[in-house]
Design an enzyme around this catalytic site. Structure first.
Site, PDB file in Angstrom:
ATOM      1  N   CYS A   1       0.864  -1.091  -0.028  1.00  0.00           N
ATOM      2  CA  CYS A   1      -0.114  -0.124   0.049  1.00  0.00           C
ATOM      3  C   CYS A   1       0.789   1.154   0.035  1.00  0.00           C
ATOM      4  O   CYS A   1       1.523   1.222  -0.860  1.00  0.00           O
ATOM      5  CB  CYS A   1      -1.038  -0.233   1.060  1.00  0.00           C
ATOM      6  SG  CYS A   1      -2.454   1.161   1.003  1.00  0.00           S
TER       7      CYS A   1
ATOM      8  N   HIS B   1      -3.724  -5.232  -0.249  1.00  0.00           N
ATOM      9  CA  HIS B   1      -3.464  -5.743   1.334  1.00  0.00           C
ATOM     10  C   HIS B   1      -3.540  -7.209   0.880  1.00  0.00           C
ATOM     11  O   HIS B   1      -4.607  -7.858   1.348  1.00  0.00           O
ATOM     12  CB  HIS B   1      -4.325  -5.143   2.288  1.00  0.00           C
ATOM     13  CG  HIS B   1      -4.174  -4.030   2.613  1.00  0.00           C
ATOM     14  ND1 HIS B   1      -3.270  -3.341   3.794  1.00  0.00           N
ATOM     15  CD2 HIS B   1      -4.491  -2.635   1.919  1.00  0.00           C
ATOM     16  CE1 HIS B   1      -3.256  -2.142   3.865  1.00  0.00           C
ATOM     17  NE2 HIS B   1      -3.860  -1.472   2.738  1.00  0.00           N
TER      18      HIS B   1
ATOM     19  N   GLU C   1      -2.648  -9.294   3.324  1.00  0.00           N
ATOM     20  CA  GLU C   1      -2.810  -9.675   4.529  1.00  0.00           C
ATOM     21  C   GLU C   1      -4.561  -9.762   4.881  1.00  0.00           C
ATOM     22  O   GLU C   1      -4.996 -10.222   5.721  1.00  0.00           O
ATOM     23  CB  GLU C   1      -2.262  -9.026   5.572  1.00  0.00           C
ATOM     24  CG  GLU C   1      -2.873  -7.674   6.152  1.00  0.00           C
ATOM     25  CD  GLU C   1      -2.703  -6.621   5.055  1.00  0.00           C
ATOM     26  OE1 GLU C   1      -2.149  -6.891   4.083  1.00  0.00           O
ATOM     27  OE2 GLU C   1      -3.057  -5.367   5.322  1.00  0.00           O
TER      28      GLU C   1
END
Lengths: 1071, 357
Positions: B251, B335, B337
């Site tokens: 990001c 992202h 994750e």
């Protein structure tokens, strides 16, 4: 874009007649598939005997076969049309099962037909419980602990290991047929026995009753891109079939962790299974942890996928078809935004609720308990921005008399037991329970429904209590707005404040409280939507689309609203959707902007690319007026969607709405029994004697006068007391005592019932009172079988020319008298050449698609043009002169409705229909029978052929059956009777005799594969005994015939089959 | 709870009235929207939202309450950081009652504890459409009967990263492989992704001279605001890239890598904040569904010869990741994750871990 190696001609298998567990959703998915194939320039061949579907219309498949979806028929089509590929995932369980059989028998390989999308191996992995569990375990995922068993002993042993209560499941069954929870060994044995009559193996598994039930719709392309389109949560927890559950989308009570965990699990499994296209995965989720079980994967389009498509705006069936051709996800455009691709997961900024529609009151003796076997016949979907709003909207949409979640007239006494054992009334009972002081915790204990849903329900009741005021003036703007935001209708508010619906309406408009129009755009407003897929809500402050202003300047001929058919139910289903869609398509061709209003997610009419604007909305007076006021259209067409719009006609008209077509005053003349009867008298047209009576004495007197039998029709009450034929005064008395409280407010209509008469049906279109085109068809069964259940043949085969002439003249006279413009339908009763009118509806009827397709004249297209004032040239008379015959037959779903008496009568009970064409009556008839599940008997026939007269009438047919080498069984009376004529009938004992050899054990042992059981007496014991026999036949899936004319025709057509002449001809081959 | 009226006022003068919940403090910030349908506890604690007022486009918020503060590896398990970083939230229908086995308090109670205000009863679709048309705007939440004395303040002009980064290095000891983890306002789950893979993480402040630590690789975390506001981090990154140390930027971290590689970044009209952004992997037929939260993006036309666009947004064609043609340098705009969101791109962590040597 041209895909390399894509097929040239694709065969699509439909799903056949609508039945419980397999309904209109497959018309929607099949139609989308055809569109997707045609866009790629691929030729399409469709097999589907469901003639009322959109997919079997001219503009869709290149070739249509109205023949049974059975392996031997499909093989003939393959031989004849030589498709190079086949789609199996668009016709429900029916298509999937036939596809697997075609594959297993090597038919596909032999003819070089490639299965598009998910492979048959992968389908088998998902269909067979044992294989499925194995595949799931291979990737370390969890299914319920279970054991597959093939006989009763194994079942008992498995039960011992896993422990009761247990879930018993049956492989290859649509809608969870025969599945259910058993609490002990006895129940297990009983259930297993029933199951083994359908299938070779059943599954015994741990019961997950009370867990949350969650579903994900997943698509995958051949490049391994795999995404979830929609997730849905059942309000009713595990234990109630998804088809019978209230469902919300997206999931509401799952945390992000749980949600994405289930998503990942789904994707992992789907990749492992190698699905290409669309599938659905169902989970049970522990309400006390994030533990889960995978329940099943449906490797095909399903009811849930249709719902997910409508809920999100993502065209799952269309995309699945493209993927099966080899496209990857981001090569397919998002049809809503036209800007973004199909490789994304829709974001909703609204909530959707599906509510099932049951029609259990139509059946005698049926259990209303809900469980793991599906019983609902249709569903509605509501869209809004609060849970309260969608729940109340959905309950109104059901059209069963609810005003919403609350303010309903319920006289049921609430008990713990009633709440714990779910029936079709459960949600409405929850409202009453909350009113009576049940706490959320207590309700959760009893129902296992997540507290969050119960809190929301309680919000509605709390608000109701605030709204309950002596006068409407006591409600201020803030409270009124809150009520509307929580889904209260004007009528509900009126009932709570001792005022009228229109007082509430004008008050809220004074306060400037109006609903706003919002778009469904798949991306929660992140990108602009190009499609007008709309809903209305009070939880908003602006319209997404320009309405009135824009319309006044638009260059088209103006806007026209078509009202849809609402939830599928017994008596109104896919036929009306066909009418609505055809009407909208014609309006489009005439350059009108079209607005469709409907709320049934199983339909094609709610596909946003059918019309210019789709309002997925209630069809209440309130909401239609809201839309009318926003859109300012030229007018509204109420004659296409069946009874719901028809009933609105006068009310809308009284509020100043321009009704297109026949004038509402005339509609009222046809609907109102007294007015219509008067008109018939004036025109000197005969009708069966009838009277409306308010007390028992009068009723008896009237029946005495006209003579028994008489037909009794209770006035409409919520309890849904059924219509009935009574033979004697005793029966009349008994019926009136139990069926309805006959009174001034609730009169009953009694009419003379004419025996041994034929029923004739006319579907017609008129223009300013002039009959324009018509079709006369005839019932196979004598009068006494509801027209929706009867087998109908076009052109008539037994009706005298003189009768036909009379029917036509009467039809003309009625059209003129009622100044009809548009579609209408009439029913006649004929005996000798005596013709009487029994009904007239100034709207399209169930049989419009049937007659349109058999005659190849689109009655709806014509009706729509005439309604819009077009002048049409006369139709050439020879068009009505056919060299072939069409037969429409009914599909029953008695097997699923445990306990119901599977007998046809004056109250309609079929859930769907098919129609087949043939070179003669017998061929068309037999094809239709095979299409609704009849099988050619090979072993034995159980005979109970009615009265002596009827028995004698059947003698000829028995000789035919004997030539087929069939054995006959019957009771002593039957055996003696036929014995005298030299026909041997083996005597069996009746159920109450408790003696062997008995009828029930013979049925159980598979010695009988056709039951002919014609009800004859009103003697209690014989009735009960007959009921047990019929019920057992249905439970064991043995073809059952309960009507003599039907039985005779069946045997006659079997004779035809013996000579091997069932032609497989496509629609266009019948000239 | 007594209904208290509150409104959102945008810099263009438009007002949206609703009712307050959570804290009753007036706030100002940049108004953005997120189209994710679940995950408010994770979203609200994502430091990348620092300085912003967030509109949830999904109308029903608060349904499953707020979970407990259990920890894993010393980090909060159910949240993405120690506190709510948003200035306020805007919802359509707040659910006062909640139900979930894992919930410890209501969203309202949590927001009161954290002194964060919210408004419900807003036509969030109308607001979103406005933001889509006009771009993100400054705005403020003002409660009825309070003095509206706050002026509009653009958080992107302040050192947001400095606000959310840690002050001193922290070491999370696991296996032999070691990462320097530059915290520009990281989400817990990025750290966890490496700890779960048995990698020792040394988490350092955003402006820390991270080249002074010997490690097998460098991670640049997500964070709030304009990437150009972080010149020290950009310069450190440029030096590290020259050395060819394996690097992963996520990001904001990806944007910083882009700037360090001499590419340009720009502000998107209304950003990507959702769980359903499709990212195509260049040169393949693979498309991943990703979780995103960013208002700025790399202009991929300004990438130098040595860099390639790794991923591209399938909706609007903007850059979703960059990759070096020869060195193990990876940047993902989305992202991997997830949390909240789909875990389709979790493989990027594996890819990066394999590149550590």
């Amino acid at each position: 874009m041209i895909k390399k190696g894509k097929p040239k001609k694709v065969l699509i298998l439909g799903s056949g007649a609508l039945q419980i567990g397999q309904a209109g959703e497959f018309d929607y998915s099949g139609s989308q598939a055809i569109k997707a194939l045609k866009e790629d320039g691929i030729e399409t061949v469709l097999i589907n005997p469901n003639i009322a579907t959109i997919q079997t219309s001219e503009q869709f498949a290149d070739k249509v076969y109205f023949i049974p979806i059975k392996t031997e028929f499909v093989e003939k089509v393959i031989e004849k049309d030589k498709p190079d590929a086949i789609l199996l995932g668009f016709g429900g369980q029916t298509a999937l099962n036939v596809g697997v059989e075609l594959f297993d028998r090597g038919i596909l390989e032999k003819h070089n037909v490639k299965v598009l999308g998910t492979s048959v191996e992968a389908i088998k992995d998902t269909e067979d419980r044992f294989l499925f569990a194995k595949r799931v375990n291979e990737v370390g995922l969890k299914v319920a602990r279970s054991k597959t068993v093939t006989n009763i002993e194994e079942a008992i042993a498995a039960g011992k290991i896993i422990g009761y209560p247990l879930m018993v499941r049956i492989a290859y069954a649509l809608g969870g047929l025969g599945s259910g929870i058993v609490n002990n060994k006895e129940e297990l044995v009983d259930k297993a026995k029933r199951a083994f009559s359908f299938t070779k193996q059943i599954l015994i598994e741990e019961s997950l009753y009370g867990w949350k039930e969650v579903e994900y719709e997943i698509v995958r392309d051949r490049y391994n891109n795999c995404i979830t389109i929609c997730n849905m949560e059942n309000v009713d927890p595990m234990g109630i079939h998804t088809g019978d559950s209230v469902v919300v989308a997206p999931v509401q009570t799952l945390s992000s962790h749980e949600n994405f965990k289930l998503r990942s699990i789904g994707i992992k499994l789907i990749r492992h299974l190698g699905i290409v296209g669309e599938c659905n995965i169902q989970y049970a989720l522990d309400p006390h942890s994030d533990d889960y079980r995978i329940i099943e994967v449906n490797a095909r389009l399903s009811r849930s996928s249709a719902l997910a498509s409508k809920a999100t705006g993502y065209p799952l069936a269309f995309v699945a078809t493209k993927l099966s051709l080899g496209y990857n996800l981001n090569e397919i455009e998002n049809s809503i935004t036209k800007e973004t691709s199909s490789c994304f997961e829709p974001a909703l900024d609204y909530v959707v609720l599906k509510y099932p529609r049951w029609d259990l009151q139509k059946f005698k003796a049926v259990s209303t308990q809900l469980g793991s076997e599906m019983k609902s016949v249709g569903e509605v979907m509501s869209i809004g921005r609060t849970f309260e709003e969608v729940l109340q909207k959905a309950m109104r949409m059901l059209d069963v008399g609810y005003n919403g979640f609350t303010v309903n007239d319920l006289d049921t006494k609430i008990t713990d037991d009633l709440l714990a054992k779910p029936t079709d009334k459960r949600i409405s009972l929850l409202a009453k329970a909350i009113e009576e002081g049940y706490t959320v915790d207590r309700l959760h204990e009893l129902t296992k429904i997540d507290r969050w849903f119960l809190f929301k329900m309680k919000n509605i009741i709390d608000l109701q209590n605030k709204l309950r005021k002596p006068k409407l003036e006591d409600v201020d703007a803030e409270l009124l707005l809150e009520a509307k935001q929580k889904g209260f209708s004007d009528k509900q508010i009126a009932l709570l404040t001792n005022s009228g619906e229109f007082e509430v309406r004008s008050k809220r408009k004074d306060f400037n409280i109006v609903p706003f129009v919002k778009q469904i755009d798949t991306l929660a407003a992140e990108y602009p939507a190009q499609t007008n897929y709309l809903y209305m809500t009070y939880n908003g402050k602006e319209d997404d689309i320009a309405t009135k202003e824009e319309n006044q300047t638009c260059l088209t001929a103006g806007q026209v609203i078509v009202l849809g058919g609402g939830a599928y139910r017994i008596g109104s289903s896919v036929e009306f959707d066909w009418c609505c869609v055809n009407s909208v398509l014609t309006l489009g061709k005439l350059n009108y902007k079209t607005i469709m209003i409907n709320y049934n997610p199983e339909t094609v009419s709610t596909d946003h690319d059918i019309c210019d604007k789709l309002y997925f909305e209630e069809m209440s007076l309130e909401r239609v007026l809201d839309i009318y006021e926003k859109e300012n259209p030229l007018g509204v067409i109420v004659s296409m969607g069946g009874q719901i719009p028809n009933n609105l006609a006068v009310k809308l008209f009284n509020k100043g709405v321009n009704i297109l077509g026949t004038s509402p005053a005339k509609i009222d003349n046809a609907e109102n029994r007294h007015k219509f009867s008067q008109i018939l008298d004036q025109l000197d047209i005969d009708q069966p004697e009838w009277n409306e009576l308010t007390n028992l004495e009068e009723a008896k007197k009237f029946a005495d006068n006209v003579g028994y039998p008489v037909l009794i029709r209770p006035s409409y009450v919520l309890s849904g007391a059924a219509m009935s034929i009574v033979l004697t005064e005793n029966e009349l008395e008994e019926y009136l005592k139990k069926a309805s409280d006959i009174s001034q407010e609730h009169p009953v209509v009694i009419s003379k019932f004419i025996t041994d008469a034929r029923e004739i049906e006319v579907d017609a279109v008129a223009d300013n009172g002039e009959l324009y085109c018509y079709a006369i068809s005839e019932h196979v069964e004598n009068a006494g079988v509801h027209s929706g259940d009867a087998t109908i043949v076009l052109p008539p085969q037994r009706t005298y020319l003189e009768t036909m002439r009379r029917v036509k003249i009467i039809t003309k006279e009625i059209a003129r008298e009622l100044e009809i413009t548009g579609p209408f339908n009439m029913q006649f009763i004929a005996k000798d050449n005596d013709v009487k009118v029994i009904e007239c509806n100034l709207r399209a009827s169930r049989s419009f698609p049937f007659v349109s397709k058999v005659l190849k004249i689109n009655f709806i297209d014509i009706a729509t043009k005439l309604i819009m004032g077009q002048k049409l040239p006369k139709i050439d008379k020879s068009s009505f002169d056919l060299d072939y015959v069409g037969v429409k037959a009914s599909q029953f779903s008695f097997t699923r409705l445990k306990g119901s008496d599977p007998v046809v009568g004056v109250e309609m009970s079929s859930t769907g229909e098919v129609a087949c064409l043939g070179d003669d009556f017998n061929e068309a008839f037999l094809k239709s029978m095979l299409s609704v599940g009849f099988k050619i008997p090979q072993k034995g026939v159980l005979l109970s052929t009615g009265t002596l007269k009827e028995k004698a009438e059947f003698l000829e047919e028995l000789k035919t059956l004997r030539k087929m080498g069939l054995k006959f069984y019957g009771t002593k009376g039957t055996a003696d009777f036929y014995g005298e004529s030299g026909i041997e009938v083996e005597t069996l004992h009746r159920p109450f005799d408790n003696q062997e050899p008995g009828i029930l054990s013979h049925l159980q042992d598979g010695k009988i594969d056709l039951v002919i059981n014609i009800p004859k007496t009103s003697e209690k014991e014989e009735l009960d005994s007959d009921y047990l026999v019929r019920r057992r036949a249905v439970d064991l899936n043995i073809p059952l015939i309960t009507n003599l004319q039907f039985a005779k025709r069946f045997v006659k057509s079997l004779r035809k089959y013996l000579s091997g002449e069932l032609h497989v001809k496509s629609w266009d081959e019948y000239m | 709870m007594i209904k208290q009226k509150a409104k959102l006022i945008l810099e263009d003068g438009s007002e949206f009235s609703g009712y307050g919940f959570g804290s009753d403090k007036n706030v100002t910030g940049e108004v953005v929207f997120n189209t994710g349908m679940v995950g408010y506890p994770e979203t609200m604690t994502d430091p990348s939202y620092c300085g912003q007022i967030l509109t949830f486009t999904f109308p029903l918020i608060g349904n499953y309450g707020v979970p407990g503060k259990e920890r894993e590896n010393g980090l909060l398990k159910n949240f993405e950081s120690e506190k709510i970083h948003l200035r306020g939230i805007i919802v359509s229908d707040y659910s006062f009652d909640y139900s979930h086995w894992n919930a410890k308090q209501s969203l309202h109670e949590w927001m009161v504890d954290e002194n964060i205000p919210g408004i419900y009863g807003i036509d969030t679709r109308m607001l979103t459409r406005k933001l889509r048309e006009k771009g993100t705007m400054l705005g403020k939440i003002v409660f009825e009967n309070t003095k509206d004395e706050l002026s509009f303040e653009d958080p992107n002009k302040t050192n947001l990263v400095g606000e959310v980064s840690i002050n001193e290095p922290v070491e999370y000891t696991k296996g032999k492989k070691k990462l320097v983890f530059v915290d520009c306002g990281t989400k817990n789950n990025i750290v966890q992704a490496f700890l779960r893979r048995d990698i020792t993480v040394i988490r350092v402040p955003y402006d820390y001279d991270f080249l002074s630590i010997k490690a097998d690789g460098i991670v640049l975390s997500n964070g709030p605001g304009d990437p150009k506001m972080n010149p020290v981090t950009i310069e450190n990154t440029r030096r590290a890239m020259e050395k060819g140390i394996p690097m992963l930027g996520i990001c904001l971290g990806c944007q910083i890598m882009g700037l360090a590689a001499a590419a340009n970044t720009y502000k998107l009209k209304y950003g990507h904040r959702s769980h359903n952004q499709p990212a195509n992997e260049s040169g393949t037929k693979r498309c991943y569904i990703t979780s995103q939260n960013h208002g700025y993006a790399i202009d991929s036309t300004t990438l130098s010869e040595d860099w390639r666009e790794w991923f591209q947004n399938d909706n609007d064609g903007t850059n979703e990741g960059i990759i070096h043609i020869s060195k193990p340098l990876f940047g993902a705009q989305f992202h991997p994750e997830a949390s909240p969101g789909p875990d389709d791109t979790e493989f990027i962590f594996d890819l990066f871990v394999r590149a550590l040597n």
